[in-house]
Design an enzyme around this catalytic site. Structure first.
Site, PDB file in Angstrom:
ATOM      1  N   ASP A  22       0.608  -1.201   0.076  1.00 49.74           N
ATOM      2  CA  ASP A  22       0.085   0.132   0.107  1.00 49.74           C
ATOM      3  C   ASP A  22       0.845   1.302  -0.043  1.00 49.74           C
ATOM      4  OD1 ASP A  22      -2.594  -1.297  -0.269  1.00 49.74           O
ATOM      5  OD2 ASP A  22      -2.757  -1.022   2.025  1.00 49.74           O
ATOM      6  N   GLY A  23       2.101   1.035   0.607  1.00 50.83           N
ATOM      7  CA  GLY A  23       2.936   2.382   0.870  1.00 50.83           C
ATOM      8  C   GLY A  23       3.268   2.882  -0.559  1.00 50.83           C
ATOM      9  N   ASP A  48      -1.961  12.709  22.393  1.00 52.72           N
ATOM     10  CA  ASP A  48      -0.828  12.269  21.837  1.00 52.72           C
ATOM     11  C   ASP A  48      -0.714  12.481  20.284  1.00 52.72           C
ATOM     12  OD1 ASP A  48      -0.092  10.764  24.140  1.00 52.72           O
ATOM     13  OD2 ASP A  48      -0.227   8.855  23.560  1.00 52.72           O
ATOM     14  N   ASP A  82      -3.541   9.760   5.330  1.00 51.96           N
ATOM     15  CA  ASP A  82      -3.949  10.688   6.273  1.00 51.96           C
ATOM     16  C   ASP A  82      -2.589  11.681   6.348  1.00 51.96           C
ATOM     17  OD1 ASP A  82      -1.371   9.175   7.523  1.00 51.96           O
ATOM     18  OD2 ASP A  82      -3.259   7.674   8.021  1.00 51.96           O
TER      19      ASP A  82
END
Length: 304
Positions: free
Chosen positions: A68-69, A166, A137
């Site tokens: 996917d990357g 966070d 994202d």
């Protein structure tokens, strides 16, 4: 009919078998195979090497060889000139990629004949960051372990509150099954033309996901009480933000085209992968995910 394809290689994995499959297909068809000259040491003779800046303009389709990357990287290349992108899975789960290496030759035949459908994908336009477009994202997180981040949220010029925790994830529908999902955010339909902001381990401020529409523009500004903030786009580190600095994001519709040879089969595989990530399914729904030829009756149990 596609007459030229560009190869986008995983940065480290061996994808030689798929490259050989493409070249073998090209020897039997009027197909030009090209790649960026920065990959010259990893490619055999027969591949036309071109400068990175002209790579997409010379290709009528791209083939992403990786996971996917690699697919996300290929999609980012095509923003501004969308061409069909076929993903070949040399990775692990692979939510975006559809074709296994053994299926590549048949997939090329269908690509050449135009026997495929296009799945449009939106991306986040994040403005002035080094990586401008994110198909999964945008993440603002703690740099190292130094304190919580604190950022103010503005939507279309109006202040809506703040986040302290966070991290903050801004996710597309495509990326909603990734970090956003792991952080408790909703899965967005690819047809929704929406994006979502999800806090990670919130301590104060906005504590739930916020879903926004395609026409919205968000700004996340670093507050004075924030710890150091690291910025990632599609999982790639793109720098840090200091006090008073900000990042903007908006949704860019139809930014890239993903090749789908069988949308139904791909959707079924995606359901299986999501079920492995704890998507709640009943027993009869799980059975639906198994190909009919592999199913076998099971005796009823006391719980049936």
């Amino acid at each position: 009919m596609v007459s030229s394809v560009g190869l986008v290689l995983h940065p480290t994995k061996l994808v030689d078998t798929s490259v050989d499959t493409v070249l073998e297909f090209a020897r039997r068809h009027p197909l030009r195979v090209l790649a960026r000259d920065t990959d010259r040491d990893r490619l055999p003779p027969g591949v036309s090497l071109v400068p990175p800046e002209t790579f997409v303009s010379e290709a009528e389709a791209l083939i992403a060889l990786g996971g996917d990357g690699t697919m996300l990287g290929a999609l980012r290349l095509t923003v501004g000139r969308p061409v069909p992108v076929l993903g070949v899975n040399h990775g692990n789960l692979g939510f975006l990629v559809e074709v296994a290496p053994a299926q590549l030759s048949a997939a090329l035949s269908r690509l050449e004949e135009g026997d495929f459908t296009i799945e449009q994908h939106a991306c986040l336009d994040v403005g002035a960051l080094p990586i401008r477009y994110g198909f999964n994202d945008l993440v603002l997180g703690r740099a190292g372990r130094a304190g919580a981040i604190s950022v103010d949220l503005t939507v279309n010029g109006l202040r809506y509150g703040y986040y302290r925790g966070d991290a903050v994830i801004v996710s597309t529908p495509t990326g909603s099954t990734a970090y956003n999902y792991a952080a408790g955010g909703p899965v967005l339909s690819p047809s929704s033309q929406a994006f979502v902001i999800t806090p990670v381990a919130p301590m104060a401020g906005i504590g739930r996901p916020v879903v926004l529409g395609a026409g919205d523009r968000v700004t996340l500004s670093v507050a004075a009480d924030s710890g150091p903030i690291a910025v990632d786009v599609d999982g790639i580190a793109t720098g840090e933000l200091a006090h008073g600095e900000r990042v903007t994001a908006s949704l860019r519709a139809n930014a890239a085209q993903v090749v789908r040879l069988s949308a139904d089969e791909h959707a079924s595989r995606a359901r299986i992968k999501l079920s492995l990530l704890d998507l709640p399914l009943r027993r009869d729904q799980l059975v639906e995910l198994i190909p009919p030829e592999l199913r076998r009756p099971h005796p009823p149990s006391l719980g049936d």
